[in-house]
Design an enzyme around this catalytic site. Structure first.
Site, PDB file in Angstrom:
ATOM      1  N   LYS A 149     -11.838   8.807  17.146  1.00  0.00           N
ATOM      2  CA  LYS A 149     -13.077   9.130  16.428  1.00  0.00           C
ATOM      3  C   LYS A 149     -13.338   8.173  15.271  1.00  0.00           C
ATOM      4  CE  LYS A 149     -10.880  12.776  13.656  1.00  0.00           C
ATOM      5  NZ  LYS A 149      -9.534  12.554  14.177  1.00  0.00           N
ATOM      6  N   ARG A 193     -12.232  20.296   8.923  1.00  0.00           N
ATOM      7  CA  ARG A 193     -11.085  20.534   9.810  1.00  0.00           C
ATOM      8  C   ARG A 193     -10.937  22.012  10.141  1.00  0.00           C
ATOM      9  NH1 ARG A 193      -7.782  15.983   9.957  1.00  0.00           N
ATOM     10  NH2 ARG A 193      -8.196  14.464   8.318  1.00  0.00           N
ATOM     11  N   ARG A 218       0.921   3.277  16.032  1.00  0.00           N
ATOM     12  CA  ARG A 218       0.057   2.967  14.898  1.00  0.00           C
ATOM     13  C   ARG A 218       0.876   2.475  13.705  1.00  0.00           C
ATOM     14  NH1 ARG A 218      -4.599   7.389  14.441  1.00  0.00           N
ATOM     15  NH2 ARG A 218      -2.957   8.671  13.561  1.00  0.00           N
ATOM     16  N   ARG A 273       3.391   5.943   9.222  1.00  0.00           N
ATOM     17  CA  ARG A 273       3.217   7.181   8.469  1.00  0.00           C
ATOM     18  C   ARG A 273       4.149   8.252   9.031  1.00  0.00           C
ATOM     19  NH1 ARG A 273      -2.819   9.187   8.047  1.00  0.00           N
ATOM     20  NH2 ARG A 273      -2.271   9.763  10.166  1.00  0.00           N
ATOM     21  N   ARG A 290       1.181  18.350  14.585  1.00  0.00           N
ATOM     22  CA  ARG A 290      -0.223  18.232  14.184  1.00  0.00           C
ATOM     23  C   ARG A 290      -1.169  18.636  15.305  1.00  0.00           C
ATOM     24  NH1 ARG A 290      -0.754  12.268  12.632  1.00  0.00           N
ATOM     25  NH2 ARG A 290      -2.868  12.769  11.962  1.00  0.00           N
TER      26      ARG A 290
END
Length: 213
Positions: free
Chosen positions: A13, A88, A123, A156, A167
């Site tokens: 997104k 969220r 990532r 991260r 998550r």
């Protein structure tokens, strides 16, 4: 044109948000960017936010929503904006409604979780700027170094496999009531986007949605 982009971590997104921002000349706003910018300012709230994040905790809805409202009142948002990953929760969505933030489009990106795990685990991030790379899809010019500063890139905590699975579970719990809340609003145009397609195909789909009168 006021747009909310929804989707689990790694659904793309943010990438599509940049394309929309460039094509339609409206700002892409993420709470992460807002918080990073606020930390750079020398205010009491900046110190509070920094302390919360350093301790690995979540910044409260009240702080995030107030900062977002402040950002949406800036002149560059007059012709529209893109909210990247916010709200969220249903609670945050209700807050947006209470402060009279009108939304035209909801674009929810859907990607199978096995693909998300592959995307997110590769990532790499440059923490001070927020620039994000991927070892396969968007690698830095020099291995594990930021293109501009040449500083070392990091992974991260949230991008480690165990964290991502957690998550995703949390996202599923929150998206169900949030999706229901928005789908019950007939004035909103709600679309689900296949985020596993090629980037160019995804953006063509988005363009066809946004160009309809």
């Amino acid at each position: 044109m006021r747009i909310i982009l929804l989707g689990a971590p790694g659904t793309g997104k943010g990438t599509q948000g940049k394309f929309i921002e460039k094509k339609y000349n409206i700002p892409k706003i993420s709470t992460g960017d807002i918080l990073r910018k606020k930390i750079e300012e020398n205010h009491q709230i900046s110190k509070k936010i920094n302390e919360i994040l350093k301790n690995g905790k979540l910044v409260s809805d009240k702080i995030v929503c107030n900062l977002l409202n402040e950002r949406l009142n800036k002149s560059d948002c007059k012709n529209g904006f893109i909210l990247d990953g916010f709200p969220r929760t249903k609670k945050q969505a209700i807050y947006l409604s209470k402060i009279n933030v009108k939304i035209d489009y909801i674009l929810e990106f859907i990607v199978p979780y096995e693909i998300i795990l592959q995307r997110v685990s590769g990532r790499r991030i440059h923490f001070s700027s927020g620039r994000i790379y991927h070892i396969n899809f968007n690698p830095p010019k020099e291995k594990n170094k930021d293109d501009i500063t040449k500083e070392q890139l990091s992974i991260r905590e949230d991008d480690k496999i165990s964290s991502v699975k957690k998550r995703l579970k949390e996202y599923e719990e929150k998206i169900i009531p949030l999706r229901k809340y928005y789908l019950e609003k007939p004035e909103l145009k709600y679309f689900k986007i296949d985020g596993a397609e090629k980037l160019s195909n995804i953006f063509k789909k988005i363009e066809s949605i946004l160009n309809k009168k």
